[in-house]
Design an enzyme around this catalytic site. Sequence first.
Site, PDB file in Angstrom:
ATOM      1  N   ALA A  67      -5.754   3.013   8.616  1.00 30.67           N
ATOM      2  CA  ALA A  67      -6.395   4.253   9.052  1.00 30.67           C
ATOM      3  C   ALA A  67      -6.610   5.126   7.817  1.00 30.67           C
ATOM      4  O   ALA A  67      -5.965   4.928   6.779  1.00 30.67           O
ATOM      5  CB  ALA A  67      -5.501   4.970  10.058  1.00 30.67           C
ATOM      6  N   GLY A 108      -3.777  -0.212  10.135  1.00 27.80           N
ATOM      7  CA  GLY A 108      -4.873  -0.352  11.093  1.00 27.80           C
ATOM      8  C   GLY A 108      -5.789  -1.503  10.727  1.00 27.80           C
ATOM      9  O   GLY A 108      -6.436  -2.091  11.587  1.00 27.80           O
ATOM     10  N   GLU A 111      -4.349  -4.405  12.230  1.00 26.16           N
ATOM     11  CA  GLU A 111      -4.514  -4.274  13.680  1.00 26.16           C
ATOM     12  C   GLU A 111      -5.930  -4.664  14.101  1.00 26.16           C
ATOM     13  O   GLU A 111      -6.129  -5.272  15.147  1.00 26.16           O
ATOM     14  CB  GLU A 111      -4.164  -2.857  14.120  1.00 26.16           C
ATOM     15  N   GLU A 131       2.884   1.281   7.855  1.00 22.15           N
ATOM     16  CA  GLU A 131       2.962   2.594   8.502  1.00 22.15           C
ATOM     17  C   GLU A 131       4.342   3.222   8.390  1.00 22.15           C
ATOM     18  O   GLU A 131       4.486   4.432   8.274  1.00 22.15           O
ATOM     19  CB  GLU A 131       2.577   2.489   9.976  1.00 22.15           C
TER      20      GLU A 131
HETATM   21  N1  T1G Z   1      -6.349   6.249   3.654  1.00 21.07           N
HETATM   22  C1  T1G Z   1      -6.970   7.102   2.804  1.00 21.07           C
HETATM   23  N2  T1G Z   1      -7.021   6.925   1.448  1.00 21.07           N
HETATM   24  C2  T1G Z   1      -6.403   5.836   0.964  1.00 21.07           C
HETATM   25  C3  T1G Z   1      -5.730   4.920   1.790  1.00 21.07           C
HETATM   26  C4  T1G Z   1      -5.729   5.158   3.192  1.00 21.07           C
HETATM   27  N3  T1G Z   1      -5.163   4.327   4.060  1.00 21.07           N
HETATM   28  N4  T1G Z   1      -5.220   3.943   0.996  1.00 21.07           N
HETATM   29  C5  T1G Z   1      -5.569   4.256  -0.262  1.00 21.07           C
HETATM   30  N5  T1G Z   1      -6.262   5.388  -0.292  1.00 21.07           N
HETATM   31  C6  T1G Z   1      -6.829   6.032  -1.480  1.00 21.07           C
HETATM   32  C7  T1G Z   1      -5.750   6.547  -2.408  1.00 21.07           C
HETATM   33  O1  T1G Z   1      -5.331   7.837  -2.003  1.00 21.07           O
HETATM   34  C8  T1G Z   1      -6.478   6.564  -3.730  1.00 21.07           C
HETATM   35  O2  T1G Z   1      -7.321   7.710  -3.723  1.00 21.07           O
HETATM   36  C9  T1G Z   1      -7.402   5.343  -3.636  1.00 21.07           C
HETATM   37  O3  T1G Z   1      -7.526   5.048  -2.239  1.00 21.07           O
HETATM   38  C10 T1G Z   1      -6.844   4.129  -4.333  1.00 21.07           C
HETATM   39  O4  T1G Z   1      -5.512   3.935  -3.811  1.00 21.07           O
HETATM   40  C11 T1G Z   1      -3.179   3.475  13.219  1.00 21.07           C
HETATM   41  C12 T1G Z   1      -1.708   4.884  11.536  1.00 21.07           C
HETATM   42  C13 T1G Z   1      -4.590  -0.248  -0.372  1.00 21.07           C
HETATM   43  C14 T1G Z   1      -2.663  -1.280  -1.628  1.00 21.07           C
HETATM   44  O5  T1G Z   1      -0.510   2.783   4.288  1.00 21.07           O
HETATM   45  O6  T1G Z   1      -1.133   0.775   0.067  1.00 21.07           O
HETATM   46  O7  T1G Z   1      -3.178   2.477   9.482  1.00 21.07           O
HETATM   47  O8  T1G Z   1      -6.308   8.855  -5.739  1.00 21.07           O
HETATM   48  O9  T1G Z   1      -4.342   4.218  -6.006  1.00 21.07           O
HETATM   49  O10 T1G Z   1      -3.113   0.801  -6.296  1.00 21.07           O
HETATM   50  O11 T1G Z   1      -1.586   1.862  12.733  1.00 21.07           O
HETATM   51  O12 T1G Z   1      -3.802   2.262  -1.618  1.00 21.07           O
HETATM   52  O13 T1G Z   1      -8.369   7.429  -5.947  1.00 21.07           O
HETATM   53  O14 T1G Z   1      -8.488   9.640  -4.738  1.00 21.07           O
HETATM   54  O15 T1G Z   1      -3.159   3.217  -3.998  1.00 21.07           O
HETATM   55  O16 T1G Z   1      -5.311  -0.403  -5.687  1.00 21.07           O
HETATM   56  C15 T1G Z   1      -1.718   2.354   6.685  1.00 21.07           C
HETATM   57  C16 T1G Z   1      -2.004   2.672   1.915  1.00 21.07           C
HETATM   58  C17 T1G Z   1      -2.307   3.670   7.030  1.00 21.07           C
HETATM   59  C18 T1G Z   1      -2.154   1.642   3.012  1.00 21.07           C
HETATM   60  C19 T1G Z   1      -4.489  -0.083  -2.836  1.00 21.07           C
HETATM   61  N6  T1G Z   1      -2.205   1.885   5.424  1.00 21.07           N
HETATM   62  N7  T1G Z   1      -2.696   2.283   0.708  1.00 21.07           N
HETATM   63  O17 T1G Z   1      -3.645   0.202  -3.918  1.00 21.07           O
HETATM   64  O18 T1G Z   1      -5.020   1.949  -5.148  1.00 21.07           O
HETATM   65  S1  T1G Z   1      -1.681   4.318   8.556  1.00 21.07           S
HETATM   66  C20 T1G Z   1      -1.550   2.161   4.286  1.00 21.07           C
HETATM   67  C21 T1G Z   1      -2.152   1.392  -0.168  1.00 21.07           C
HETATM   68  C22 T1G Z   1      -2.363   3.306   9.747  1.00 21.07           C
HETATM   69  C23 T1G Z   1      -2.543   2.669  12.125  1.00 21.07           C
HETATM   70  C24 T1G Z   1      -1.801   3.490  11.116  1.00 21.07           C
HETATM   71  C25 T1G Z   1      -2.887   1.204  -1.459  1.00 21.07           C
HETATM   72  C26 T1G Z   1      -3.651  -0.120  -1.537  1.00 21.07           C
HETATM   73  P1  T1G Z   1      -7.633   8.459  -5.132  1.00 21.07           P
HETATM   74  P2  T1G Z   1      -4.376   3.370  -4.784  1.00 21.07           P
HETATM   75  P3  T1G Z   1      -4.252   0.580  -5.362  1.00 21.07           P
END
Ligand code: T1G
Length: 690
Positions: A67, A108, A111, A131
């Site tokens: 998400a 997500g 999912e 999450e």
């Molecule tokens: N949403 C918004 N922005 C995100 C994002 C996300 N999920 N993931 C990364 N970014 C942005 C981050 O802030 C940065 O922005 C840029 O992308 C590069 O990220 C309903 C509720 C995918 C392994 O927790 O683990 O789904 O600083 O520096 O090292 O069940 O990002 O460039 O402006 O980390 O290559 C669950 C979180 C969400 C994944 C990539 N998903 N992200 O790593 O780049 S909750 C996560 C990561 C959800 C549902 C639930 C990593 C990455 P900026 P980065 P990276």
Amino acid sequence: MEKPTTSPISTTKHGDVLIVLSNNPPVNALGHAVRHGLVAAIEEAEADNSVSAVVIACEGQTFFAGADVSEFGTPKAFEQPMLPQVVDRIESCTKPVVAAIHGTALGGGLEVALACHYRVAVPSAKLGTPEVKLGLLPGAGGTQRLPRVAGVRQALEMCATGNPIGAKQAFDCGLIDRLIEDELIPHAVGYAEEVRDVRPLPKSSERQYKLNECDPTVFEEFRAANAKRFRGFDAPEANVRAVKVACEKPYAEGVLEERKLFMELMSGTQAKAQQYFFFAERKAAKIDGLPEGTQPRDIKRVGVLGAGTMGGGISMNFLSAGIPVTIVEMSQEALDRGTGVMLRNYEASAAKGKLTAEQVGKAMGLLEPTLDFEALGQCDLIIEAVYENMDVKKEVFGRLDKIAKPGAILASNTSYLNVNEIAASISRPGDVVGMHFFSPANVMKLLEVVRGDKTEPDVLLTAMQIGKKIRKVPVVAGVCHGFIGNRMLMPRQVEATKLLLEGASPQQVDRVHVEFGMPMGPFQMADLAGVDIGWHRDPNRVENVRDALCAIDRWGQKKGAGFYDYDEKRRPSPSPVVQQIIEDFAEKQGVERREISDQEIVERTLYTMVNEGAKILEEGTAQRASDIDVVWVYGYGWPVYRGGPMFWADTEGLDKIVEGLKRQEERMKPEFSFSQLLLDKAGKGERFTR
Ligand code: T1G
């Protein structure tokens, strides 16, 4: 349903397979436009009789990475269709839908893949439900579908720890149907053509057989095995409960329970703190005010001066990242000892399956141990990890100044000394920077990058970027005694020590900190690190409790005794000897001992840290409040579910922090003084963090 102006989702037909492609950089987060586009694409596939199957794939670095966390807490998160509707619409499609996965299918994103009828992936892909690291649980059916597809144990591990698994492991547990060694999308289309006539469509939510392994003891065993690691967190237990419900109730009921647990977590302070921290740690990597066009210097070889605990640990970071290291010591015995420790550390990791023997060999093969100081002349970055003494540092930098090649970066691993003073002692102050690694340097993630007044912008940028490359969390710090982390540790130590004389015991102070969520309290930490660190080494000069302990060889765990007594397994117990030393000192100093409340300990040790953090901010020693939080979570184990000292202070209320400090002010003089920034913000009802 309001249609977004431009959709990141496009569709193209390849024969009778509809390819649904997301292009939503940087990580194809499932923001409103993507969610809307996915549903529209499924509608399009169903309406088109010439379409027999669907492939969902993503452009760029990764499949949907979850998400859009930046939407959380905003109306966008509730714009229809929300993710649960999207995944249910995909699963209800009357034609087979294949997820084509590369990069990291997370949250997500996984999912969405689980709602697809089939999943294919490239071998380098990772799949996970992180999450829990955001204080949440998969809120779009993941806790109900994942155990049905991958099995209960696998689902428990992934949901409650948030750690991803590789594509091969995913294939082995049934989460992936096929590994695609070649070009992903064409082979995903080929797979779709193979399955287009298979009926009934395999719906994850309808699978039951994987739940049969659901022996109720699996949950209790899992909880017991992870009790220490999950201590204080709300989300892991909620994830366990959600997965357990999958074993007990039909999908339709289970997903309602999942939604209830999700909303409970989302409305809690821990989720807010952990989502704040997700962005805080990414913001820390940015340097404010960097001149436009600044480029990092090219680092082909790193030199490390000193093969002791720190020098060896620092070297391992670069070797593990494939960067050659020249390590210099003054004696062959010290050099051999240091390289021997490095090899044993690598072998220990290999024994735990974290590394292969080949990787160990490769890393050690990049190491050039030598007694020849001049060998550092070939290095692009030289990090000294010699004795923490200004004269020694200046002597070393003077020698480096003579032999280092032009443009080489000269970094000090000092943990609190004045980097400006070191820089001023040589002919190239612009090339000098602090790189403060935390011990053990090959394990701790935090790296304080200390910017001297004369440090060139490209030097600072290089240190930050190579810090990230060696998998550290680099934070910019200005020059002051102790930079950010150790600077805030000082008022905590001062007050903790005074509290001992005034009536608290080491175990009471430590208990308050551990109950707060810290991994250990100030005195446990002193015993672990060494009570003798910074001691003047004169056993006849006894001016405080610490001197008294050191004078009788109570240097901490390494001596079997410090503030605590330790048994052969290093288990601590309160020490009557220490208690007597404390009481004798109190009497000698005329301190009247009294009952000390836990709240007073919080106010005099944790509130004072916030006050010091505010001073660090107003001096500009830290770029932003969230950087201070990143330092404390990664450097000292501050519980991430409280966000860090500054976010926690905001959550408590700065007015409450000020009131508490005012209550203690008299007792904390003369060392304590209020931060004006803290007083100003408290007075205006402002926060330090977002
Ligand atoms: N949403 C918004 N922005 C995100 C994002 C996300 N999920 N993931 C990364 N970014 C942005 C981050 O802030 C940065 O922005 C840029 O992308 C590069 O990220 C309903 C509720 C995918 C392994 O927790 O683990 O789904 O600083 O520096 O090292 O069940 O990002 O460039 O402006 O980390 O290559 C669950 C979180 C969400 C994944 C990539 N998903 N992200 O790593 O780049 S909750 C996560 C990561 C959800 C549902 C639930 C990593 C990455 P900026 P980065 P990276």
